[in-house]
Design an enzyme around this catalytic site. Structure first.
Site, PDB file in Angstrom:
ATOM      1  N   LYS A 249       0.850  -1.197   0.000  1.00 53.78           N
ATOM      2  CA  LYS A 249       0.000   0.000   0.000  1.00 53.78           C
ATOM      3  C   LYS A 249       0.886   1.248   0.000  1.00 53.78           C
ATOM      4  O   LYS A 249       2.055   1.183   0.389  1.00 53.78           O
ATOM      5  CB  LYS A 249      -0.866   0.018   1.267  1.00 53.78           C
ATOM      6  CG  LYS A 249      -2.006  -0.984   1.264  1.00 53.78           C
ATOM      7  CD  LYS A 249      -2.885  -0.795   2.496  1.00 53.78           C
ATOM      8  CE  LYS A 249      -3.977  -1.835   2.575  1.00 53.78           C
ATOM      9  NZ  LYS A 249      -4.993  -1.739   1.528  1.00 53.78           N
ATOM     10  N   ARG A 323     -10.008 -11.638   1.393  1.00 56.03           N
ATOM     11  CA  ARG A 323     -10.828 -12.682   0.762  1.00 56.03           C
ATOM     12  C   ARG A 323     -10.134 -14.047   0.834  1.00 56.03           C
ATOM     13  O   ARG A 323     -10.794 -15.075   0.822  1.00 56.03           O
ATOM     14  CB  ARG A 323     -11.172 -12.272  -0.675  1.00 56.03           C
ATOM     15  CG  ARG A 323     -10.034 -12.143  -1.600  1.00 56.03           C
ATOM     16  CD  ARG A 323     -10.370 -11.339  -2.866  1.00 56.03           C
ATOM     17  NE  ARG A 323     -10.415  -9.904  -2.615  1.00 56.03           N
ATOM     18  CZ  ARG A 323     -10.753  -8.991  -3.522  1.00 56.03           C
ATOM     19  NH1 ARG A 323     -11.112  -9.352  -4.731  1.00 56.03           N
ATOM     20  NH2 ARG A 323     -10.767  -7.716  -3.225  1.00 56.03           N
TER      21      ARG A 323
HETATM   22  N1  BES Z   1      -8.229  -3.839   3.883  1.00 60.87           N
HETATM   23  C1  BES Z   1      -8.322  -3.431   2.541  1.00 60.87           C
HETATM   24  C2  BES Z   1      -9.624  -2.706   2.223  1.00 60.87           C
HETATM   25  C3  BES Z   1      -9.792  -1.346   2.870  1.00 60.87           C
HETATM   26  C4  BES Z   1      -9.366  -0.214   2.230  1.00 60.87           C
HETATM   27  C5  BES Z   1     -10.437  -1.245   4.086  1.00 60.87           C
HETATM   28  C6  BES Z   1      -9.530   1.024   2.835  1.00 60.87           C
HETATM   29  C7  BES Z   1     -10.604  -0.013   4.681  1.00 60.87           C
HETATM   30  C8  BES Z   1     -10.155   1.121   4.058  1.00 60.87           C
HETATM   31  C9  BES Z   1      -8.240  -4.647   1.627  1.00 60.87           C
HETATM   32  O1  BES Z   1      -7.483  -5.703   2.065  1.00 60.87           O
HETATM   33  C10 BES Z   1      -7.641  -4.172   0.341  1.00 60.87           C
HETATM   34  O2  BES Z   1      -6.549  -3.724   0.373  1.00 60.87           O
HETATM   35  N2  BES Z   1      -8.395  -4.291  -0.728  1.00 60.87           N
HETATM   36  C11 BES Z   1      -7.949  -3.859  -2.019  1.00 60.87           C
HETATM   37  C12 BES Z   1      -8.408  -4.889  -3.013  1.00 60.87           C
HETATM   38  C13 BES Z   1      -7.800  -4.708  -4.382  1.00 60.87           C
HETATM   39  C14 BES Z   1      -6.320  -4.972  -4.343  1.00 60.87           C
HETATM   40  C15 BES Z   1      -8.474  -5.677  -5.324  1.00 60.87           C
HETATM   41  C16 BES Z   1      -8.580  -2.506  -2.300  1.00 60.87           C
HETATM   42  O3  BES Z   1      -9.721  -2.283  -1.920  1.00 60.87           O
HETATM   43  O4  BES Z   1      -7.903  -1.674  -2.905  1.00 60.87           O
HETATM   44 ZN    ZN Z   2      -5.415  -5.501   1.597  1.00 68.57          ZN
END
Ligand code: BES
Ligand code: ZN
Ligand code: ZN
Length: 476
Positions: A249, A323
């Site tokens: 991230k 997931r």
């Molecule tokens: N934990 C995150 C989702 C999230 C983002 C929760 C912001 C709360 C605030 C999750 O694991 C994630 O990173 N999801 C990605 C998925 C993508 C890589 C397909 C996302 O939402 O960008």
């Molecule tokens: Zn994530």
């Protein structure tokens, strides 16, 4: 906080009164002239210090209006040196609305100040409630139930707000075991890495691979004292930290990822709430807890994982880790818990926030009637919910050329739904209609206060699920 119902005409001592007024109806009020002078109108919150009364205008006396009125009242009383407050209204309120008053007060008084050197002392100790209606034991019980529900929510807020350095999967296991100690109706089992290996939970294990902290699969069971009206399983995403893994991230994106344990924490809170108010369902909470870290031993984009269900997964983004953990936990829950309803809760996608905003949970699944019913019952809590529908075109986007499914859609739109449809691959035919997926990425955590939520963790999905089960129990 202590709550007591005071019958009309009964004598009570208090430092300040919070008077709820419908709209701008002030004709019969003692402070009518002063209120007029202050321009009291619909939506006003007016403090008349000389008579020690705070007047809060409400548009109606529905439960959520009352919760929000309590947030406004407490904000206005901040700094007042009062220990006992009387909340009064001429309106006759039923038990549910009385409970909402206690919920609103307890939720709005939450603060996370354990790391502040100087703590602001909480002055308010007792809340008296006096509204129309004859009161009696039922009203005291309602106040107590509202307090307990808010207390379970605040317990979850404390967990989610705790920093990742301290709040590891092992810490979550400790908290789960403490719940089982606290309530006779609750039992707890904790499983570690060796067990996950034995169970072929390879998707879950892959996410944990580069973390120095052992993953934990936590299983809590609450059994009611009487006959259970059914068995409900909650499955929670417990990412005690989500750095994104090798698909790292950004600095900004990583901030607040301690909140990625919001789903598992809510599953703990639901058990606490159910045990403290005595819900008539057998409730299971299955928590998948791990960090998602980086390192030379981290799982990689391009890896192919064989999940517990036997479904093979092409990893194309290690940040779509929730997931993966959930897929194995859903599989385990179906085999070992065999519930009547299976509801997973997860801070799963940024896409759900983009689609619904910061305040709303995405409700997904294969059973549209159940989704609508869940929304209708759960929103009595004041939490916001929106049903998102699956479709085959979006389903095609998670197809993989080299495995049974891939864990993300590069640059794809509809990310909340494709994540939900990924989870659906791990739901067996006989559970399709019994399963709901709740994406709480937006409402689990907030960077600015709103409603009854201070900055930080909100405890989302605790009260909505308790309200869902309470309505379900009344239905049968
Ligand atoms: N934990 C995150 C989702 C999230 C983002 C929760 C912001 C709360 C605030 C999750 O694991 C994630 O990173 N999801 C990605 C998925 C993508 C890589 C397909 C996302 O939402 O960008
Ligand atoms: Zn994530
Ligand atoms: Zn995550």
């Amino acid at each position: 906080m202590k709550f007591t119902f005071v019958k009309k005409g009964e004598n009570a001592k208090f430092d300040y009164e919070v008077r709820l007024v419908e709209g701008n109806k002030i004709e019969d009020l003692e402070d009518k002239e002063l209120l007029e002078l202050a321009g009291f109108d619909k939506g006003s919150v007016t403090d008349i210090l000389s008579s020690r009364r705070l007047y809060v205008s409400v548009k109606n006396f529905e439960a959520e209006t009352l919760r929000l009125a309590m947030a406004k009242a407490l904000a206005a009383l901040k700094g007042h040196d009062v220990k006992t407050v009387m909340i009064s209204a001429d309106e006759e309120l039923c038990e549910k609305r009385i409970a909402a008053l206690a919920e609103g007060v307890e939720l709005s008084s939450y603060k996370f100040d354990k790391y502040k050197s100087e703590k602001k002392e909480e002055k308010l100790e007792e809340v008296l409630v006096s509204t129309g209606g004859n009161g009696g034991e039922a009203f005291d019980r309602a106040l107590e139930e509202g307090r307990l529900l808010a207390d379970a929510t605040n317990y979850v807020r404390d967990i989610v707000n705790e920093m990742p350095q301290i709040y590891t999967p092992a810490k979550m296991a400790e908290d789960a075991e403490a719940l089982a100690k606290e309530y006779d109706s609750v039992t707890c089992e904790v499983f570690g890495k060796e067990y996950l290996k034995k169970e072929n939970m390879n998707a879950f294990l892959a996410v944990n691979q580069s973390s120095p902290n052992e993953p934990k699969l936590i299983h809590l069971t609450y059994k009611p004292s009487g006959e259970a009206k059914g068995k409900i399983a909650y499955v929670g995403k417990g990412l005690t930290y989500d750095s994104g893994g090798l698909s790292l991230k950004t600095g900004g994106g990583m901030l607040h990822m301690k909140s990625d344990k919001g789903g598992a924490s809510a599953a703990l809170g639901i058990i606490k709430a159910a045990a403290s108010i005595g819900l008539p369902f057998e409730i299971h909470s299955v928590l998948g807890c791990t960090e998602n870290m980086i390192g030379a031993d981290a799982y990689k984009p391009d890896d192919i994982l064989k999940s517990r269900e036997g479904v093979t997964i092409e990893v194309n983004n290690t940040d779509a880790e929730g997931r993966l953990v959930l897929s194995d936990c859903l599989s385990w829950t179906q085999d070992y818990v065999k519930p009547d309803y299976m509801i997973d809760m997860a801070t799963l996608t940024g896409a759900c926030i983009a689609g619904l905003g910061d305040y709303t949970t995405g409700v997904m699944g294969n059973n549209f009637d159940l989704q609508l019913k869940f929304k209708r019952y759960a929103e009595k809590s004041g939490e916001l919910l929106s049903v998102l529908e699956f479709n085959d075109y979006l389903g095609k986007l998670i197809e993989s050329d080299i495995a049974d499914v891939r864990n993300s859609v590069p640059g794809g739109s509809g990310g909340a739904i494709t994540a939900g449809m990924f989870l659906d691959k791990f739901v067996k035919d006989e559970y399709k209609d019994k399963w709901l997926h709740l994406d709480i990425a937006g409402p689990a955590f907030t960077t600015s206060a709103y409603g009854n939520n201070p900055v930080g963790a909100t405890g989302a999905a605790v009260r909505s699920n308790i309200y869902f089960m309470k309505a379900l129990a009344e239905e049968k």
